[in-house]
Scaffold this motif. Sequence first.
Motif, PDB file in Angstrom:
ATOM      1  N   MET A   1       0.938  -1.213   0.142  1.00 57.12           N
ATOM      2  CA  MET A   1      -0.040   0.045  -0.022  1.00 57.12           C
ATOM      3  C   MET A   1       0.704   1.218   0.045  1.00 57.12           C
ATOM      4  O   MET A   1       0.256   2.477   0.185  1.00 57.12           O
ATOM      5  N   GLY A   2       2.164   1.032   0.037  1.00 55.79           N
ATOM      6  CA  GLY A   2       3.078   2.204  -0.230  1.00 55.79           C
ATOM      7  C   GLY A   2       3.819   2.658   0.848  1.00 55.79           C
ATOM      8  O   GLY A   2       4.914   3.677   0.872  1.00 55.79           O
ATOM      9  N   GLU A   3       3.609   2.035   2.030  1.00 58.66           N
ATOM     10  CA  GLU A   3       4.589   2.266   3.161  1.00 58.66           C
ATOM     11  C   GLU A   3       5.913   1.710   2.862  1.00 58.66           C
ATOM     12  O   GLU A   3       6.084   0.651   2.267  1.00 58.66           O
TER      13      GLU A   3
ATOM     14  N   SER B   1     -11.159  10.391  -3.754  1.00 53.40           N
ATOM     15  CA  SER B   1      -9.729  10.630  -4.647  1.00 53.40           C
ATOM     16  C   SER B   1      -8.643   9.795  -4.218  1.00 53.40           C
ATOM     17  O   SER B   1      -8.144   9.043  -5.160  1.00 53.40           O
ATOM     18  N   GLN B   2      -8.295   9.776  -3.110  1.00 55.53           N
ATOM     19  CA  GLN B   2      -7.076   9.057  -2.490  1.00 55.53           C
ATOM     20  C   GLN B   2      -7.161   7.755  -1.894  1.00 55.53           C
ATOM     21  O   GLN B   2      -6.511   6.723  -2.603  1.00 55.53           O
TER      22      GLN B   2
ATOM     23  N   ALA C   1     -19.519   5.608   0.086  1.00 58.40           N
ATOM     24  CA  ALA C   1     -19.190   5.921  -1.230  1.00 58.40           C
ATOM     25  C   ALA C   1     -18.017   4.965  -1.389  1.00 58.40           C
ATOM     26  O   ALA C   1     -17.082   5.336  -0.597  1.00 58.40           O
ATOM     27  N   LEU C   2     -18.011   4.101  -2.637  1.00 51.73           N
ATOM     28  CA  LEU C   2     -16.898   3.415  -2.940  1.00 51.73           C
ATOM     29  C   LEU C   2     -16.522   3.393  -4.487  1.00 51.73           C
ATOM     30  O   LEU C   2     -17.457   3.733  -5.082  1.00 51.73           O
ATOM     31  N   ASP C   3     -15.235   3.286  -4.663  1.00 52.20           N
ATOM     32  CA  ASP C   3     -14.964   3.182  -5.968  1.00 52.20           C
ATOM     33  C   ASP C   3     -14.467   1.486  -6.152  1.00 52.20           C
ATOM     34  O   ASP C   3     -13.196   1.205  -5.785  1.00 52.20           O
ATOM     35  N   LYS C   4     -15.371   0.872  -6.570  1.00 51.57           N
ATOM     36  CA  LYS C   4     -15.052  -0.820  -6.821  1.00 51.57           C
ATOM     37  C   LYS C   4     -13.837  -0.922  -7.703  1.00 51.57           C
ATOM     38  O   LYS C   4     -13.463  -2.266  -7.865  1.00 51.57           O
TER      39      LYS C   4
ATOM     40  N   VAL D   1      -6.401  -2.747   4.168  1.00 48.69           N
ATOM     41  CA  VAL D   1      -6.681  -1.763   3.108  1.00 48.69           C
ATOM     42  C   VAL D   1      -6.778  -0.569   3.709  1.00 48.69           C
ATOM     43  O   VAL D   1      -7.843  -0.235   4.311  1.00 48.69           O
ATOM     44  N   PRO D   2      -6.151   0.380   3.291  1.00 50.07           N
ATOM     45  CA  PRO D   2      -6.205   1.976   3.883  1.00 50.07           C
ATOM     46  C   PRO D   2      -7.636   2.541   3.473  1.00 50.07           C
ATOM     47  O   PRO D   2      -8.219   2.462   2.661  1.00 50.07           O
TER      48      PRO D   2
END
Length: 562
Positions: free
Chosen positions: A95-97, A322-323, A376-379, A423-424
């Motif tokens: 996840m980028g860490e 967005s993030q 609200a979700l972006d699947k 998951v963040p």
Amino acid sequence: MKTIPIHFRPLNRKYQKTLIVLLCISSLSLLAHFHSFWSRVQFSQVDDARATRVNESSDYMNQEKGYSNSDKFENRMFKERTLEGDQTLLMDFLMGERPGLVVKSIFGGSLQTETDFDFQSVWKRVHTECLDMEIIPTNLNSISTQGRCLLIAYLALFAPSAFPPKLIDFSSNKLESIVTRYSIHLYPWLSPEFKSISDLQTRLSNNKTGIVISIGTKQIQFAIHTITTLRKVLLCVLPIEIHYAGDNDLHPIFIDILQKLPNVKVVNLLTVFPKELMVIEGWSLKPFALLAASFQKVILMDADVLFLQNPVSIISNSTIFSQYGQLFFHDRTFQKDHSDYSDWFKSIVPHHSQYASQLRFVNQLSYHEQESGVVALDKSNIGVLHALLMACALNSNAMRAETYQHMWGDKESFWISWELLRVPYKFAPAYAGAIGVKQGSRVCGSLLQVDETFNPLYWNGGMQRIKSTKLVDPMRFEYNRTYDLVKFKYLATDFDGHEEIWTFETEDTPFCLKPKNITRDARALNERERSIGKLYTSLFKKMTSVWVGDFVDTEFSDVGSL
């Protein structure tokens, strides 16, 4: 042969009392031992039982390669905990860490002190164990471990750019084996509608944005009023799907009425998840509605949610959405001392994120963390999709007996599912406030949510001043009942989360919020906000004065214009 009678010499009262006490103590001790034994048998998967095995398995921690292959249940459960630690490190990395990176706003945080983190070694151990792990009886600890196995393998197959190059044992066949195996075990209700998770994701690659509302017959008036406000007042043209679970949930007469509304589609979820949704409970349908909605970017809203902004602003203006590909909202702060919710969370997520360590639910400061009136979700985001699948699992028939004991319906299942899979996620910055009237140092009325710039976004509870007030049964065809409605005069925002004072709703009074600083945290509604309230009130009175079908026919006679 003579039978010799046995005579018992009676004890004096002093010794009788002593004997009785000793017998009671012995009985209680036996019961305690039995209860302890039975608890271990039933709940050997939880942390306490795991902890008793740490000393027995200390040699296991000294192994340099892989995990023990012991078939014993005890070692297998301890092994899962160790696997969980490695999965936590791996997910934070994906996840980028990065190791040694100390940032206050970081999500996971497990790598901050891992200066000697070796991705290759951790990947090899996790990948090997996920391949070989035996699927054990259903419990949240094993489900979350298997869910992370599935997500990590899925990311390796469909998002390999997140991984460093030259991975050890990066076999697509083995990865596909993990994905297939755990998908079937964890989410059996996906079939037959969806062949696989990738099939589900492919169907969602449509870049569509829309709203989904799950309702039953009792919510029909709320839903019709809400949709009318979206179309007539806020001029929202987003497509809307109404989801329900069969004729017993939503009467067919109302399906015909809903289909007259502009750009509204009615979906029977029993045709999508026929076995799982034959039995629903409370709010358990909501995550399944989110999953089945045909939109890639989807806003779930309760039927009694009313927006003060066009809901499309969540998708277009939210930095969090967005993030992170999601946006959650905090609930009111109350019921701090309700049961053992915090301990339960820590038992199922022993390696919770740095972000979660700040949440009220985790710190026993509020039994209510998330308000799920809007989600609200972006699947298209792989992590978001898998976390949503886990949320469905937590609300499924197989899991509700446990999960609903520790959380209020579906509410906490969303962010907890994100935590289980590492998951963040992120909540909007403020906590639930109130909209209504000012009474001294309090604001009383409906639950209010603000956006990331602290402007009022929506309220939850419909038009009644007291949410528990029931509308007339729509099947009884009764009209012209007078309702005590929300008065749109003041709003208050909770910026602190645990220092505010809430007064519970009663039969005569609504929820009231006493902000820490009434001057700073409360204000009168502006002219635009009051005018929206007046329009909503007018539409509600008009709707409740006639049969809902006639109301729809009148309001949307020009349906082609939207």
